[in-house]
Design an enzyme around this catalytic site. Sequence first.
Site: not given
Length: 240
Positions: A14, A62
């Site tokens: 991330d 996503n």
Amino acid sequence: MDKKKLNHLALIVDGNGRWAKEKGKKRSFGHKAGFDRLEEIILYAKEKKIEFLSLYVFSTENFKRSTEEVCYLMDLFVHNFKRLIKKYEKENIKVIFSGRKEPLEDRVWNAMEEIKEKTKNNTGMVVNFCLNYGSHAEIVDATKKICQKVIHHEISIEDIKEDYFEQNLYQNLPPVDLLIRTSGECRLSNFLLWQLAYAEFYFPKTYFPDFTKTEFDKAIDYYYTRDRRFGGITYEDKNY
Ligand code: FPP
């Protein structure tokens, strides 16, 4: 098995976007830097004798991102899975995947199948790419598989024990010992909820492209300071 050994490490990659933004660059620049870092960290994990490495590289959620970003990531997957085949054959790394097929494009699915097939006999570290992955979806999919078996009288309700449930997840891997999420976010984002039941958590502030081998070592050092009790006690408590 040694209860303390770091056998299965899970990593939420991330902070690529924020890393790029701080440099005044596009998000794709961050994803490319993130991938380069990931390639280095995978080999370092192997060097550190980790047996299972689960990597959250694309969640089912996503797909909500811009078409441009999703396409860039899909291209990155296709290009690199093809490229990594030779390298992982040499490194004896086995690649597996966790996640749903739909709505991945055929070219992505085929690249995943190819690297999986070509590395399937490797006996070294297992890299589990969680791609188009969501833990709720995984638990629902496992439940459906099990219900089908009950309906077809292949098993009875009494056969559904925790071990059996685990065998019906996308992959039947040992529990995660340590979860790392880079970038300072302290949440799980629907990642390996079943498998993380007794994991230790480590949340460095570093964005993933800056997550060097030294940062990785700090995470491992942290893990080995933990007293893992799995619901029991490891010291003599004189009050009882
Ligand atoms: C989440 O943080 C990261 C992703 C959605 C993608 C991670 C994927 C890679 C690094 C490429 C992996 C490639 C292969 C071939 C396995 P973010 O980057 O969206 O960061 P942000 O939270 O700062 O926006």
